[in-house]
Design an enzyme around this catalytic site. Structure first.
Site, PDB file in Angstrom:
ATOM      1  N   HIS A  36      39.381  43.917  29.762  1.00  0.00           N
ATOM      2  CA  HIS A  36      38.907  45.311  29.959  1.00  0.00           C
ATOM      3  C   HIS A  36      38.163  45.849  28.730  1.00  0.00           C
ATOM      4  O   HIS A  36      37.469  46.865  28.834  1.00  0.00           O
ATOM      5  CB  HIS A  36      40.085  46.247  30.253  1.00  0.00           C
ATOM      6  N   ASP A  43      42.514  37.750  37.602  1.00  0.00           N
ATOM      7  CA  ASP A  43      43.468  38.835  37.351  1.00  0.00           C
ATOM      8  C   ASP A  43      43.356  39.859  38.486  1.00  0.00           C
ATOM      9  O   ASP A  43      42.297  40.004  39.097  1.00  0.00           O
ATOM     10  CB  ASP A  43      43.120  39.488  36.006  1.00  0.00           C
ATOM     11  N   ASP A  88      49.057  39.043  37.630  1.00  0.00           N
ATOM     12  CA  ASP A  88      49.628  40.319  38.074  1.00  0.00           C
ATOM     13  C   ASP A  88      49.392  40.610  39.555  1.00  0.00           C
ATOM     14  O   ASP A  88      49.685  41.698  40.035  1.00  0.00           O
ATOM     15  CB  ASP A  88      49.131  41.482  37.195  1.00  0.00           C
ATOM     16  N   HIS A 124      43.132  42.897  38.323  1.00  0.00           N
ATOM     17  CA  HIS A 124      42.212  43.989  37.961  1.00  0.00           C
ATOM     18  C   HIS A 124      40.821  43.428  37.661  1.00  0.00           C
ATOM     19  O   HIS A 124      40.685  42.297  37.202  1.00  0.00           O
ATOM     20  CB  HIS A 124      42.728  44.720  36.718  1.00  0.00           C
TER      21      HIS A 124
HETATM   22 ZN   LIG Z   1      45.476  42.870  35.392  1.00  0.00          ZN
END
Ligand SMILES: [Zn+2]
Length: 346
Positions: A124, A161, A247, A163
């Site tokens: 990120h 991931d 995750d 996200h």
């Molecule tokens: Zn994540």
């Protein structure tokens, strides 16, 4: 050939307290690899800190100075979900450097593949901002180092991931040498990664985003992996670098994905297989998220076993019965805009 492993106790010095992204994540993974007998069988690669010039390829000087000074002052909260401690800068330097060491070892042929168990995570972090538990973008720093060093000319990033890796995407959005492929839950933090975001300028077509609705599981991941493998075959990278976040496991409360350990192992098998076809098997798994201790450590063990070409077991089993969404219209649309053959990846 041996499978490489990057780990260092300095990664535990990024002290986030009771935060979901905490040092015990790596402690649990290490313990699980030891219990499984894998730890001594992996080729241990010593990470080094990334140098300032290496960091400055991916980040602004202001950002690097800011992370360093925040840590020197003892740390604190950066935003609602990102925190630093006194040891965070040093840990972040070794995380980025660990990613470089892992990728260089694979490209040099010292190991066939490598797993970099680093933290803080990176995908990120943008050029000038820490966010989403990430301070420095390990993937972006590593890729700039490989391209600058001439060890790789074309790099494929696969970010699985839960996200979207907004920072990594932005770093290479208009770079035709780097393909960014992400599958992620949408809607979910940070809200980016729409299917029609496919790169810019010379890099147009070298970004594929697969925004998955909540409740997608192993079968949907398998379908997306088919699309990923098609993109790899067309792009013909020198190496595949994986942002490996676990995750999306059904036990992990941070997303609503329904992946199991089996799904992650199958994903690793697809990566290993397509890397074997296209780039001599060269692949690096760089740890990003994964916040349920057992789901994370069991998935990493299964991934290691896949890389070693061995059997794996899913000790945690599948989720409770649920109704996965039909993602075939999404995949059809993506194949259409990216001009990928409909039949090949199914
Ligand atoms: Zn994540």
């Amino acid at each position: 050939m041996a499978v490489g492993l990057v780990y260092h106790p300095v990664y535990l010095e990024h002290d986030t307290g009771h935060h979901p992204e905490r040092a015990s994540r790596l402690v649990e993974i290490k313990a699980a690899l030891e219990r499984d007998g894998l730890w001594p069988r992996l080729h241990h690669l010593s990470p080094r800190p990334a140098t300032e010039p290496e960091l400055l390829e991916a980040h602004s000087q202001e950002h690097i100075r800011w992370v360093k000074s925040q840590a020197q002052q003892g740390g604190g909260w950066v935003d609602m979900d990102t925190i630093l401690s006194a040891g965070s800068y040093q840990a972040a330097l070794y995380a980025a450097g660990g990613a470089i060491v892992a990728a260089e070892a694979v490209l040099k042929g010292d190991v066939s593949q490598a797993l970099a168990l680093v933290r803080p995570p990176g995908h990120h972090a943008t050029r000038d901002q820490a966010m989403g538990f990430c301070l420095i973008n390990n993937m972006a720093v590593a890729i700039h180092a490989l391209l600058a060093g001439g060890t790789a000319q074309r790099i494929f990033i696969f970010d699985f991931d839960a996200h979207h890796g907004n920072g990594t995407e932005a770093a290479f959005y208009s770079d035709p040498r780097v393909f960014f492929f992400s599958m992620h839950q949408h809607p979910l933090y940070p809200g980016t990664g729409h299917a029609d975001h496919m790169g810019d300028g010379e890099g147009r077509g070298t970004t594929i985003n697969v925004p998955l609705p909540p409740e997608c599981g192993d079968e949907e991941f398998r379908q997306v992996c088919g699309l990923m493998a098609q993109a790899v075959r067309r792009f013909r990278p020198d190496i595949i670098l994986v942002s490996a976040g676990y995750d999306g496991h059904w036990l992990d409360g941070i997303s609503q994905l329904q992946l199991s350990v089996s799904g992650y192992a199958q994903t690793a098998e697809t990566i290993r297989g397509v890397a074997g076809e296209v780039c001599g098997g060269k692949a690096v798994f760089l740890l990003e998220g994964g916040y349920h201790a057992a789901a994370l450590s069991t998935s990493v063990v299964a991934t290691c076993r896949v890389l070693l070409g061995e059997e794996w077991v899913d000790l945690l089993g599948p989720p409770m019965p649920y109704s996965p969404p039909d993602i075939s219209p999404l995949l059809h649309g993506l194949r259409h805009i990216h001009e990928l053959d409909e039949a090949e990846g199914s």
